[in-house]
Design a protein around this motif. Structure first.
Motif, mmCIF file in Angstrom:
data_model
loop_
_atom_site.group_PDB
_atom_site.id
_atom_site.type_symbol
_atom_site.label_atom_id
_atom_site.label_comp_id
_atom_site.label_asym_id
_atom_site.label_seq_id
_atom_site.Cartn_x
_atom_site.Cartn_y
_atom_site.Cartn_z
ATOM 1 N N LEU A 118 0.866 -1.177 0.000
ATOM 2 C CA LEU A 118 0.000 0.000 0.000
ATOM 3 C C LEU A 118 0.901 1.225 0.000
ATOM 4 C CD1 LEU A 118 -2.971 0.977 0.188
ATOM 5 C CD2 LEU A 118 -2.600 1.160 2.661
ATOM 6 N N HIS A 119 0.678 2.110 -0.976
ATOM 7 C CA HIS A 119 1.595 3.224 -1.206
ATOM 8 C C HIS A 119 1.188 4.449 -0.386
ATOM 9 C CE1 HIS A 119 4.291 5.109 -4.601
ATOM 10 N NE2 HIS A 119 4.791 5.269 -3.395
ATOM 11 N N GLY A 120 1.115 4.264 0.925
ATOM 12 C CA GLY A 120 0.722 5.360 1.809
ATOM 13 C C GLY A 120 -0.252 4.850 2.857
ATOM 14 N N GLY A 121 -1.170 5.714 3.284
ATOM 15 C CA GLY A 121 -2.184 5.291 4.243
ATOM 16 C C GLY A 121 -2.467 6.362 5.278
ATOM 17 N N THR A 122 -3.741 6.470 5.674
ATOM 18 C CA THR A 122 -4.162 7.383 6.731
ATOM 19 C C THR A 122 -5.151 6.655 7.636
ATOM 20 O OG1 THR A 122 -6.167 8.293 5.710
ATOM 21 C CG2 THR A 122 -4.054 9.246 5.010
ATOM 22 N N LEU A 123 -5.400 7.218 8.806
ATOM 23 C CA LEU A 123 -6.377 6.627 9.722
ATOM 24 C C LEU A 123 -7.800 6.790 9.208
ATOM 25 C CD1 LEU A 123 -5.099 7.487 13.317
ATOM 26 C CD2 LEU A 123 -4.877 5.364 12.037
ATOM 27 N N GLU A 124 -7.997 7.677 8.235
ATOM 28 C CA GLU A 124 -9.329 7.883 7.671
ATOM 29 C C GLU A 124 -9.658 6.850 6.600
ATOM 30 O OE1 GLU A 124 -7.118 10.644 8.173
ATOM 31 O OE2 GLU A 124 -8.209 10.676 10.086
ATOM 32 N N ARG A 152 3.925 6.921 8.978
ATOM 33 C CA ARG A 152 3.010 7.360 10.033
ATOM 34 C C ARG A 152 2.894 6.294 11.119
ATOM 35 N NH1 ARG A 152 -1.976 10.567 7.091
ATOM 36 N NH2 ARG A 152 -0.668 12.040 5.935
ATOM 37 N N PRO A 153 3.391 6.572 12.316
ATOM 38 C CA PRO A 153 3.344 5.565 13.381
ATOM 39 C C PRO A 153 1.939 5.056 13.674
ATOM 40 C CG PRO A 153 4.805 7.356 14.005
ATOM 41 C CD PRO A 153 4.113 7.797 12.753
ATOM 42 N N ASN A 154 0.937 5.958 13.643
ATOM 43 C CA ASN A 154 -0.418 5.500 13.982
ATOM 44 C C ASN A 154 -0.983 4.561 12.917
ATOM 45 O OD1 ASN A 154 -0.844 7.488 12.038
ATOM 46 N ND2 ASN A 154 -2.003 8.861 13.370
ATOM 47 N N VAL A 155 -0.646 4.804 11.668
ATOM 48 C CA VAL A 155 -1.091 3.914 10.584
ATOM 49 C C VAL A 155 -0.354 2.572 10.678
ATOM 50 C CG1 VAL A 155 -1.109 3.572 8.075
ATOM 51 C CG2 VAL A 155 -1.751 5.795 9.050
ATOM 52 N N ILE A 156 0.939 2.630 10.907
ATOM 53 C CA ILE A 156 1.724 1.397 11.030
ATOM 54 C C ILE A 156 1.166 0.519 12.145
ATOM 55 C CG2 ILE A 156 3.998 0.482 11.669
ATOM 56 C CD1 ILE A 156 5.194 2.979 10.243
ATOM 57 N N GLU A 180 13.200 5.057 15.009
ATOM 58 C CA GLU A 180 13.811 4.375 16.148
ATOM 59 C C GLU A 180 12.907 4.411 17.371
ATOM 60 O OE1 GLU A 180 17.731 5.739 17.041
ATOM 61 O OE2 GLU A 180 18.462 5.459 14.984
ATOM 62 N N GLU A 181 12.247 5.517 17.566
ATOM 63 C CA GLU A 181 11.407 5.673 18.756
ATOM 64 C C GLU A 181 10.008 5.132 18.543
ATOM 65 O OE1 GLU A 181 8.371 8.360 20.914
ATOM 66 O OE2 GLU A 181 9.081 8.664 18.860
ATOM 67 N N SER A 182 9.472 5.288 17.335
ATOM 68 C CA SER A 182 8.040 5.079 17.136
ATOM 69 C C SER A 182 7.668 3.802 16.407
ATOM 70 C CB SER A 182 7.459 6.256 16.347
ATOM 71 O OG SER A 182 8.081 6.308 15.072
ATOM 72 N N ALA A 183 8.627 3.208 15.670
ATOM 73 C CA ALA A 183 8.253 2.086 14.803
ATOM 74 C C ALA A 183 9.144 0.862 14.952
ATOM 75 C CB ALA A 183 8.253 2.544 13.345
ATOM 76 N N PHE A 184 10.441 1.045 15.002
ATOM 77 C CA PHE A 184 11.346 -0.103 14.985
ATOM 78 C C PHE A 184 11.076 -1.105 16.105
ATOM 79 C CE2 PHE A 184 15.011 2.062 12.436
ATOM 80 C CZ PHE A 184 14.229 1.993 11.294
ATOM 81 N N PRO A 290 21.017 16.052 17.216
ATOM 82 C CA PRO A 290 19.977 15.589 18.143
ATOM 83 C C PRO A 290 19.010 14.661 17.404
ATOM 84 C CG PRO A 290 20.218 17.994 18.213
ATOM 85 C CD PRO A 290 20.993 17.520 17.037
ATOM 86 N N ILE A 291 18.590 13.596 18.065
ATOM 87 C CA ILE A 291 17.655 12.674 17.431
ATOM 88 C C ILE A 291 16.306 13.366 17.245
ATOM 89 C CG2 ILE A 291 16.893 11.669 19.627
ATOM 90 C CD1 ILE A 291 16.689 8.965 18.123
ATOM 91 N N ASN A 292 15.675 13.131 16.100
ATOM 92 C CA ASN A 292 14.363 13.727 15.856
ATOM 93 C C ASN A 292 13.267 12.699 16.115
ATOM 94 O OD1 ASN A 292 15.215 12.244 13.642
ATOM 95 N ND2 ASN A 292 14.695 13.780 12.121
ATOM 96 N N LYS A 293 12.058 13.186 16.341
ATOM 97 C CA LYS A 293 10.915 12.322 16.632
ATOM 98 C C LYS A 293 9.712 12.788 15.822
ATOM 99 C CE LYS A 293 12.333 11.169 21.365
ATOM 100 N NZ LYS A 293 11.918 11.120 22.792
ATOM 101 N N TYR A 294 8.803 11.880 15.568
ATOM 102 C CA TYR A 294 7.577 12.246 14.880
ATOM 103 C C TYR A 294 6.749 13.149 15.772
ATOM 104 C CZ TYR A 294 8.370 8.703 11.275
ATOM 105 O OH TYR A 294 8.893 7.984 10.254
ATOM 106 N N GLU A 295 6.319 14.278 15.236
ATOM 107 C CA GLU A 295 5.449 15.185 15.973
ATOM 108 C C GLU A 295 3.991 14.983 15.581
ATOM 109 O OE1 GLU A 295 6.583 16.878 18.376
ATOM 110 O OE2 GLU A 295 8.712 16.497 17.961
ATOM 111 N N GLN A 296 3.755 14.411 14.390
ATOM 112 C CA GLN A 296 2.393 14.197 13.919
ATOM 113 C C GLN A 296 2.141 12.701 13.711
ATOM 114 O OE1 GLN A 296 2.674 16.656 10.344
ATOM 115 N NE2 GLN A 296 1.352 18.164 11.319
ATOM 116 N N HIS A 297 0.888 12.356 13.551
ATOM 117 C CA HIS A 297 0.470 10.988 13.225
ATOM 118 C C HIS A 297 0.996 9.970 14.237
ATOM 119 C CE1 HIS A 297 -0.648 12.880 9.505
ATOM 120 N NE2 HIS A 297 0.610 13.175 9.238
ATOM 121 N N ARG A 298 1.041 10.358 15.497
ATOM 122 C CA ARG A 298 1.552 9.473 16.532
ATOM 123 C C ARG A 298 0.444 8.557 17.041
ATOM 124 N NH1 ARG A 298 6.474 10.571 18.606
ATOM 125 N NH2 ARG A 298 5.928 9.416 20.482
#
Length: 298
Positions: A118-124, A152-156, A180-184, A290-298
């Motif tokens: 699937l080439h993408g994805g949203t919660l909707e 998107r962590p929430n979609v994953i 690293e923080e949200s998916a792995f 500094p390590i970055n983190k997802y701010e959206q779609h969490r």
């Protein structure tokens, strides 16, 4: 070349995957490059029905004739071109996915697709219907496995919980460590393979002038590139160091590299045999920005 099983699947994929989106030559030129990749041990080829209005699949399909039993073909679905060609719209509907596979099979000149993504994805999205489409194609034998391409962590999380995906394609590099923080950890726990793209951050880690990237300033990007150069050696240049950083992440099954020229192919191949990064070298790279983190779609 090193190979890894892709998640829970039986697909053994090369540590370097061939990102076919970058192909820009004639069918003959593309075939020559793809055949060189196969000779060097690459067996994973990733395309999408979106690329070049399907012509990318056509060119890849022509090149892989005669090699089908030795390669893993991955393509993607979900983006629907408008009739006037002005752009595309997102369509994760069951009927659309099931209809699209027929066109991809024809363009790729194959009876089955090894990995349909699937080439993408949203919660909707109608996620259960989307999953049902892939499950139907599995039962029909038109695909062997399916996965998603998403950052998107929430979609994953939804697909991990509700489907039988074997892989997630996502961006990952020294300048994008958000997974690293949200998916792995989630994907490792569920034995779902990561197909990493963007390993050299659009060239910013290797040979392009520093510029802002994601949440990083140009100065921070320059610092990351300097760290890559610092940890490079005569046996492992900057591009290979950037790729080793990605490949030594336990969650990553394969780094998908956009390859357009024989020189780019050789650079990618050499990353596999290049000396591994030591723990101290990895630590130095991780401290570079500094390590970055997802701010959206969490």
């Amino acid at each position: 070349m090193q190979y890894h099983l892709l998640g829970k699947s039986t697909l053994s994929v090369s540590e370097i995957g061939f990102g076919c989106m970058s192909l820009a030559g004639s069918d003959v030129d593309n075939a020559r490059l793809i055949h060189q990749a196969i000779e060097q041990g690459i067996n994973f080829f990733d395309t999408a029905d979106l690329y070049d209005h399907g012509q990318n699949e056509v060119s890849v399909g022509k090149a892989l004739q005669g090699h089908r039993s030795n390669v893993v073909i991955a393509t993607k679905v979900g983006n629907q071109w408008r009739a006037d060609g002005s752009g595309w719209d997102w369509n994760p509907g069951k009927a659309y996915i099931i209809s699209c596979v027929e066109a991809s099979l024809k363009r790729l000149q194959t009876d089955y697709i090894d990995l349909y993504q699937l080439h993408g994805g949203t919660l909707e999205d109608p996620i259960d219907d989307t999953i049902a489409a892939f499950e139907t194609l599995l039962q029909q034998g038109k695909i062997r496995y399916y996965g998603i391409s998403s950052i998107r962590p929430n979609v994953i999380r939804e697909y991990v919980q509700r489907s039988h995906i074997v892989s997630v394609m996502m961006q990952y590099s020294l300048l994008d460590r958000r997974p690293e923080e949200s998916a792995f950890p989630l994907l490792l726990e569920n034995n779902i393979g990561v197909l990493a793209r963007g390993s050299v951050a659009k060239g910013l880690l290797v040979n392009k002038p520093a510029a802002p990237y994601l949440n990083y300033s140009a100065e921070e990007v320059a610092g990351a590139a300097a760290a890559i150069r610092q940890e490079s050696t005569p046996e492992r240049d900057a591009a290979q160091t950037a790729l080793r950083f990605v490949l030594q992440q336990p969650a990553v099954s394969s780094a998908i590299v956009g390859i357009r020229t024989p020189a780019q192919l050789e650079d990618a191949i050499r990353a596999v045999s290049a000396p591994a990064l030591s723990d101290s070298e990895l630590a130095a790279l991780r401290l570079a920005v500094p390590i970055n983190k997802y701010e959206q779609h969490r």
